[in-house]
Design an enzyme around this catalytic site. Structure first.
Site, PDB file in Angstrom:
ATOM      1  N   HIS A  66       7.071   0.545   2.562  1.00 62.85           N
ATOM      2  CA  HIS A  66       5.925  -0.237   2.070  1.00 62.85           C
ATOM      3  C   HIS A  66       5.460  -1.214   3.157  1.00 62.85           C
ATOM      4  O   HIS A  66       4.268  -1.379   3.404  1.00 62.85           O
ATOM      5  CB  HIS A  66       6.324  -1.068   0.849  1.00 62.85           C
ATOM      6  CG  HIS A  66       6.821  -0.269  -0.319  1.00 62.85           C
ATOM      7  ND1 HIS A  66       6.530   1.042  -0.501  1.00 62.85           N
ATOM      8  CD2 HIS A  66       7.577  -0.635  -1.383  1.00 62.85           C
ATOM      9  CE1 HIS A  66       7.101   1.462  -1.623  1.00 62.85           C
ATOM     10  NE2 HIS A  66       7.739   0.465  -2.173  1.00 62.85           N
TER      11      HIS A  66
ATOM     12  N   CYS B  63       7.643  10.769  -4.592  1.00 61.10           N
ATOM     13  CA  CYS B  63       8.051  11.751  -3.577  1.00 61.10           C
ATOM     14  C   CYS B  63       9.258  11.302  -2.764  1.00 61.10           C
ATOM     15  O   CYS B  63      10.165  12.102  -2.501  1.00 61.10           O
ATOM     16  CB  CYS B  63       6.950  12.048  -2.556  1.00 61.10           C
ATOM     17  SG  CYS B  63       5.287  11.855  -3.106  1.00 61.10           S
TER      18      CYS B  63
ATOM     19  N   LEU C 213       0.850  -1.193   0.000  1.00 58.09           N
ATOM     20  CA  LEU C 213       0.000   0.000   0.000  1.00 58.09           C
ATOM     21  C   LEU C 213       0.888   1.246   0.000  1.00 58.09           C
ATOM     22  O   LEU C 213       2.061   1.178   0.321  1.00 58.09           O
ATOM     23  CB  LEU C 213      -0.895  -0.025   1.234  1.00 58.09           C
ATOM     24  CG  LEU C 213      -1.902  -1.180   1.239  1.00 58.09           C
ATOM     25  CD1 LEU C 213      -2.525  -1.347   2.622  1.00 58.09           C
ATOM     26  CD2 LEU C 213      -2.996  -0.929   0.198  1.00 58.09           C
TER      27      LEU C 213
ATOM     28  N   PHE D  86      13.991  31.662  17.920  1.00 61.88           N
ATOM     29  CA  PHE D  86      15.129  32.249  17.220  1.00 61.88           C
ATOM     30  C   PHE D  86      16.375  31.381  17.436  1.00 61.88           C
ATOM     31  O   PHE D  86      16.575  30.904  18.533  1.00 61.88           O
ATOM     32  CB  PHE D  86      15.342  33.665  17.751  1.00 61.88           C
ATOM     33  CG  PHE D  86      16.235  34.486  16.890  1.00 61.88           C
ATOM     34  CD1 PHE D  86      15.778  34.986  15.691  1.00 61.88           C
ATOM     35  CD2 PHE D  86      17.534  34.745  17.279  1.00 61.88           C
ATOM     36  CE1 PHE D  86      16.598  35.752  14.882  1.00 61.88           C
ATOM     37  CE2 PHE D  86      18.357  35.503  16.474  1.00 61.88           C
ATOM     38  CZ  PHE D  86      17.897  36.008  15.282  1.00 61.88           C
TER      39      PHE D  86
ATOM     40  N   CYS E 293       4.073   7.281  -4.427  1.00 60.67           N
ATOM     41  CA  CYS E 293       4.876   8.232  -3.650  1.00 60.67           C
ATOM     42  C   CYS E 293       6.086   7.552  -3.000  1.00 60.67           C
ATOM     43  O   CYS E 293       7.223   7.961  -3.231  1.00 60.67           O
ATOM     44  CB  CYS E 293       3.991   8.958  -2.638  1.00 60.67           C
ATOM     45  SG  CYS E 293       4.902   9.907  -1.443  1.00 60.67           S
TER      46      CYS E 293
HETATM   47  C1  LIG Z   1       8.860  12.673  -9.189  1.00 62.41           C
HETATM   48  C2  LIG Z   1       7.663  13.020  -8.343  1.00 62.41           C
HETATM   49  C3  LIG Z   1       7.855  13.557  -7.090  1.00 62.41           C
HETATM   50  C4  LIG Z   1       6.762  13.895  -6.313  1.00 62.41           C
HETATM   51  N1  LIG Z   1       6.985  14.479  -5.096  1.00 62.41           N
HETATM   52  C5  LIG Z   1       5.935  14.872  -4.371  1.00 62.41           C
HETATM   53  C6  LIG Z   1       6.131  15.510  -3.110  1.00 62.41           C
HETATM   54  O1  LIG Z   1       7.256  15.705  -2.672  1.00 62.41           O
HETATM   55  N2  LIG Z   1       5.042  15.904  -2.410  1.00 62.41           N
HETATM   56  C7  LIG Z   1       3.777  15.725  -2.885  1.00 62.41           C
HETATM   57  O2  LIG Z   1       2.817  16.128  -2.217  1.00 62.41           O
HETATM   58  N3  LIG Z   1       3.557  15.117  -4.050  1.00 62.41           N
HETATM   59  C8  LIG Z   1       4.602  14.679  -4.802  1.00 62.41           C
HETATM   60  N4  LIG Z   1       4.386  14.040  -5.980  1.00 62.41           N
HETATM   61  C9  LIG Z   1       2.996  13.728  -6.360  1.00 62.41           C
HETATM   62  C10 LIG Z   1       2.473  12.480  -5.589  1.00 62.41           C
HETATM   63  O3  LIG Z   1       3.369  11.402  -5.761  1.00 62.41           O
HETATM   64  C11 LIG Z   1       1.096  12.076  -6.113  1.00 62.41           C
HETATM   65  O4  LIG Z   1       0.247  13.198  -6.122  1.00 62.41           O
HETATM   66  C12 LIG Z   1       0.449  10.995  -5.238  1.00 62.41           C
HETATM   67  O5  LIG Z   1       1.289   9.886  -5.112  1.00 62.41           O
HETATM   68  C13 LIG Z   1      -0.885  10.570  -5.863  1.00 62.41           C
HETATM   69  O6  LIG Z   1      -1.521   9.610  -5.079  1.00 62.41           O
HETATM   70  P1  LIG Z   1      -2.711   8.730  -5.699  1.00 62.41           P
HETATM   71  O7  LIG Z   1      -3.266   7.923  -4.576  1.00 62.41           O
HETATM   72  O8  LIG Z   1      -3.625   9.558  -6.487  1.00 62.41           O
HETATM   73  O9  LIG Z   1      -1.985   7.783  -6.749  1.00 62.41           O
HETATM   74  P2  LIG Z   1      -0.830   6.706  -6.542  1.00 62.41           P
HETATM   75  O10 LIG Z   1      -0.094   6.889  -5.284  1.00 62.41           O
HETATM   76  O11 LIG Z   1      -0.066   6.693  -7.803  1.00 62.41           O
HETATM   77  O12 LIG Z   1      -1.630   5.346  -6.372  1.00 62.41           O
HETATM   78  C14 LIG Z   1      -2.276   4.716  -7.407  1.00 62.41           C
HETATM   79  C15 LIG Z   1      -2.299   3.237  -7.080  1.00 62.41           C
HETATM   80  O13 LIG Z   1      -3.163   2.580  -8.014  1.00 62.41           O
HETATM   81  C16 LIG Z   1      -2.614   1.311  -8.287  1.00 62.41           C
HETATM   82  N5  LIG Z   1      -3.207   0.825  -9.539  1.00 62.41           N
HETATM   83  C17 LIG Z   1      -3.084   1.324 -10.786  1.00 62.41           C
HETATM   84  N6  LIG Z   1      -3.846   0.604 -11.643  1.00 62.41           N
HETATM   85  C18 LIG Z   1      -4.460  -0.359 -10.913  1.00 62.41           C
HETATM   86  C19 LIG Z   1      -5.382  -1.400 -11.201  1.00 62.41           C
HETATM   87  N7  LIG Z   1      -5.839  -1.616 -12.427  1.00 62.41           N
HETATM   88  N8  LIG Z   1      -5.783  -2.193 -10.207  1.00 62.41           N
HETATM   89  C20 LIG Z   1      -5.341  -2.019  -8.945  1.00 62.41           C
HETATM   90  N9  LIG Z   1      -4.480  -1.043  -8.611  1.00 62.41           N
HETATM   91  C21 LIG Z   1      -4.053  -0.230  -9.575  1.00 62.41           C
HETATM   92  C22 LIG Z   1      -1.109   1.569  -8.344  1.00 62.41           C
HETATM   93  O14 LIG Z   1      -0.398   0.375  -8.126  1.00 62.41           O
HETATM   94  C23 LIG Z   1      -0.926   2.577  -7.213  1.00 62.41           C
HETATM   95  O15 LIG Z   1      -0.588   1.963  -5.988  1.00 62.41           O
HETATM   96  C24 LIG Z   1       5.453  13.674  -6.779  1.00 62.41           C
HETATM   97  C25 LIG Z   1       5.256  13.116  -8.051  1.00 62.41           C
HETATM   98  C26 LIG Z   1       6.346  12.805  -8.825  1.00 62.41           C
HETATM   99  C27 LIG Z   1       6.124  12.208 -10.178  1.00 62.41           C
END
Ligand SMILES: Cc1cc2nc3c(=O)[nH]c(=O)nc-3n(C[C@H](O)[C@H](O)[C@H](O)COP(=O)(O)OP(=O)(O)OC[C@H]3O[C@@H](n4cnc5c(N)ncnc54)[C@H](O)[C@@H]3O)c2cc1C
Ligand SMILES: NC(=O)c1ccc[n+]([C@@H]2O[C@H](COP(=O)([O-])OP(=O)(O)OC[C@H]3O[C@@H](n4cnc5c(N)ncnc54)[C@H](OP(=O)(O)O)[C@@H]3O)[C@@H](O)[C@H]2O)c1
Length: 522
Positions: free
Chosen positions: A131, A81, A72, A500, A76
């Site tokens: 994880h 992140c 889970l 400070f 990120c």
């Molecule tokens: C390089 C980078 C750095 C970042 N740094 C930051 C940061 O510092 N701070 C910040 O706030 N945000 C940051 N972000 C943005 C942040 O990572 C995302 O906004 C956040 O992870 C989104 O969460 P989510 O739950 O929408 O999607 P995700 O965390 O991507 O979760 C989606 C889940 O769906 C699952 N999934 C996909 N398809 C299926 C399926 N068919 N069946 C079952 N499961 C499936 C995947 O395995 C995944 O676990 C960053 C993004 C990037 C690209």
């Protein structure tokens, strides 16, 4: 493997996750003896799905998370992140070593080269413990039900199929995130071209010269790391860096400080340019990127062995469009109202799947908002304004209006700024703040930047902007204070108790002006 009745320790989870990343067997944690229907199935157990599930369960509901990965927490901690913060922390350390090379206790860093590959491998060797904790906490502490390592197929708005089994639910919450769409330029498939995810999963050589495509957060953060590691880096962007539509409220003085700072560190920044082709060395490897100046039309060839594509992400919404017919926007983002409801009854969508801003706060709070509404509470989420940040070798944070935005909306804008406007940076070792003390003593011009934007009539602070270290935390609380009815005034700021030396000097600077009936710049 069914783990429902097993208590798995964090350490055991690490081993299981590593093992299941290599196979397709589902990990099942479902209370079969509970005959209640699910209030919600969360498709995707990333930031949105896990926090939504936790909240719904805490409210007494029954949930199920389905994720294709064996853990889970989503992208990120796996590819986004968390590695970004590791790289940015490495960049900060390396930057300090370079500026202080041979000074004080710092060794000579003239030929310093840090292995990018090694830092990626360091991350990969450590990421499973985060994880593992999320799997453990979700089961043992939050009492969540989940099926991992198994993609979900949505059948209709009440049915999800996982690992050959169908599960019924009153509501669906879609949270499967977004993925990079590589720009359609010749050569994009060559060896040596990576995005943030494939960079983690597939990097197998030590980059010697890098071209970054894209001038927003990912491009600036990763580009700053590559350069700090000793890999000469060019960033190519169509618009000025930090001026892309996904970033709002970016103050021009702050932007200038950040981009000038990147240039001082040797990064080549080419704005107003677009990539037209990636060239091959005749063995399928990257040799160069050809770019075009969008105004002059002239072309330039940038030699490199490594191309990092930071052109943003698109929501993974296709399956839901086809199966459920959910309404989507121009870039494939699922359209939702403030309750996170989609156009299809009983179907909610959250996180990156609903488009920008693609940030953790929105994903987590979106999940929680869906959960609260599913559990019968009327609850709305407004994500139009939020505190924001990114890294170069600095931590850059901002909230509220930029100076330019404030001047468009208010007649009497007062600016508190450090170093003050018009004073050469090198003349003022300020803000001399926690995290930048060494720079302040030796390289005053590198010791950071801050600005508060105030409405001189109501005395409300309209915006805070900061470049330095350690101030990001404060911005979460400043955002909250600014959202209070009436906002927060310069007088209230001046009345706060600072610790400070603090990483930002907003409190004491506001106090220096708070005594004035008619506010003036500082
Ligand atoms: C390089 C980078 C750095 C970042 N740094 C930051 C940061 O510092 N701070 C910040 O706030 N945000 C940051 N972000 C943005 C942040 O990572 C995302 O906004 C956040 O992870 C989104 O969460 P989510 O739950 O929408 O999607 P995700 O965390 O991507 O979760 C989606 C889940 O769906 C699952 N999934 C996909 N398809 C299926 C399926 N068919 N069946 C079952 N499961 C499936 C995947 O395995 C995944 O676990 C960053 C993004 C990037 C690209
Ligand atoms: N909080 C954090 O620190 C953090 C860190 C990383 C990412 N994120 C989030 O993750 C999401 C993705 O971030 P991102 O920086 O990768 O993307 P982004 O903010 O969407 O920016 C994409 C960049 O790529 C450029 N671009 C897009 N298509 C292009 C093309 N075909 N050719 C050339 N350039 C192109 C854009 O230029 P134009 O402006 O010209 O379109 C822009 O500079 C964002 O929502 C971001 O907020 C957050």
């Amino acid at each position: 493997m069914d783990i429902t009745l097993t208590q798995t320790t964090n350490r055991q989870w690490v081993g299981l996750i590593e093992e299941y990343l290599q196979n397709d067997d589902p990990i099942i944690n479902v209370h079969r003896d509970d005959k209640r229907k699910f209030d919600a199935i969360f498709v995707g157990g990333g930031a949105g799905g896990r926090f939504g599930s936790g909240y719904l369960r805490a409210m007494g509901g029954r949930q199920l998370i389905v994720d294709r990965w064996p853990f889970l927490g989503g992208s990120c901690p796996h590819q986004a992140c968390v590695p970004h913060h590791l790289f940015s922390e490495a960049a900060r350390e390396l930057d300090l070593m370079r500026w202080f090379s041979g000074k004080l206790w710092f060794p000579d860093a003239t030929n310093l080269r840090a292995s990018i590959l090694q830092v990626v491998q360091l991350f990969k060797s450590g990421r499973s413990s985060a994880h593992a904790f999320m799997n453990w906490q979700s089961k043992e502490q939050l009492d969540l039900e989940y099926i991992l390592n198994a993609p979900a197929t949505v059948i209709d708005n009440h049915t999800v199929e996982v690992a050959g089994e169908r599960f019924q639910t009153d509501n669906l919450v879609l949270g499967t995130g977004a993925a990079t769409v590589l720009p359609a330029i010749p050569g994009i498939e060559l060896r040596g071209v990576y995005d943030y995810a494939t960079f983690i999963e597939n990097l197998d050589f030590e980059p010697q010269r890098c071209v970054v495509i894209g001038g927003s957060k990912t491009g600036i953060e990763y580009g700053s790391f590559f350069q700090a590691a000793g890999c000469p880096t060019t960033i190519v962007a169509r618009k000025p860096l930090m001026r892309t539509s996904s970033l709002h409220h970016v103050d021009e003085d702050l932007r200038t400080y950040v981009i000038d700072g990147m240039r001082k560190r040797g990064i080549q920044v080419l704005e107003g340019c677009e990539p037209v082709a990636i060239q091959d060395d005749d063995h399928g490897n990257v040799k160069a990127v050809v770019i075009r100046d969008m105004q002059a039309g002239s072309k330039q060839t940038l030699r490199c062995d490594f191309v990092f594509v930071a052109t943003g992400e698109r929501p993974r919404s296709e399956h839901y469009r086809e199966v459920l017919g959910v309404a989507v926007g121009e870039k494939g983002e699922i359209l939702v109202d403030k309750h996170m409801r989609t156009s299809v009854p009983n179907v909610y969508a959250i996180g990156d799947l609903i488009g920008p801003p693609m940030e953790m706060f929105k994903a987590r709070k979106g999940g929680v908002t869906a959960a609260r509404n599913i559990m019968g509470e009327e609850y709305e989420l407004d994500w139009t304004d939020y505190p924001d940040f990114l890294h170069s070798t600095y931590e850059i944070s901002w909230v509220g209006l930029s100076e330019e935005e404030a001047r468009q909306r208010y007649d009497n804008v007062v600016i508190i700024q450090m170093p003050p406007k018009g004073v050469p940076l090198a003349d003022v070792p300020l803000p001399c703040a926690e995290g930048t003390m060494l720079y302040a003593m030796v390289y005053p011009e590198l010791s950071g930047f801050l600005k508060a934007v105030v409405d001189g009539d109501s005395r409300r602070v309209l915006g805070f902007h900061h470049v330095g270290f350690g101030a990001k935390d404060a911005f979460q609380y400043l955002d909250h204070l600014m959202r209070q009815p009436g906002g927060i005034t310069i007088d209230e700021m001046g009345n706060m108790n600072e610790l400070f030396l603090n990483p930002e000097h907003f409190i004491q600077l506001c106090r220096l002006r708070a005594g004035s009936l008619n506010l003036r710049d500082l």
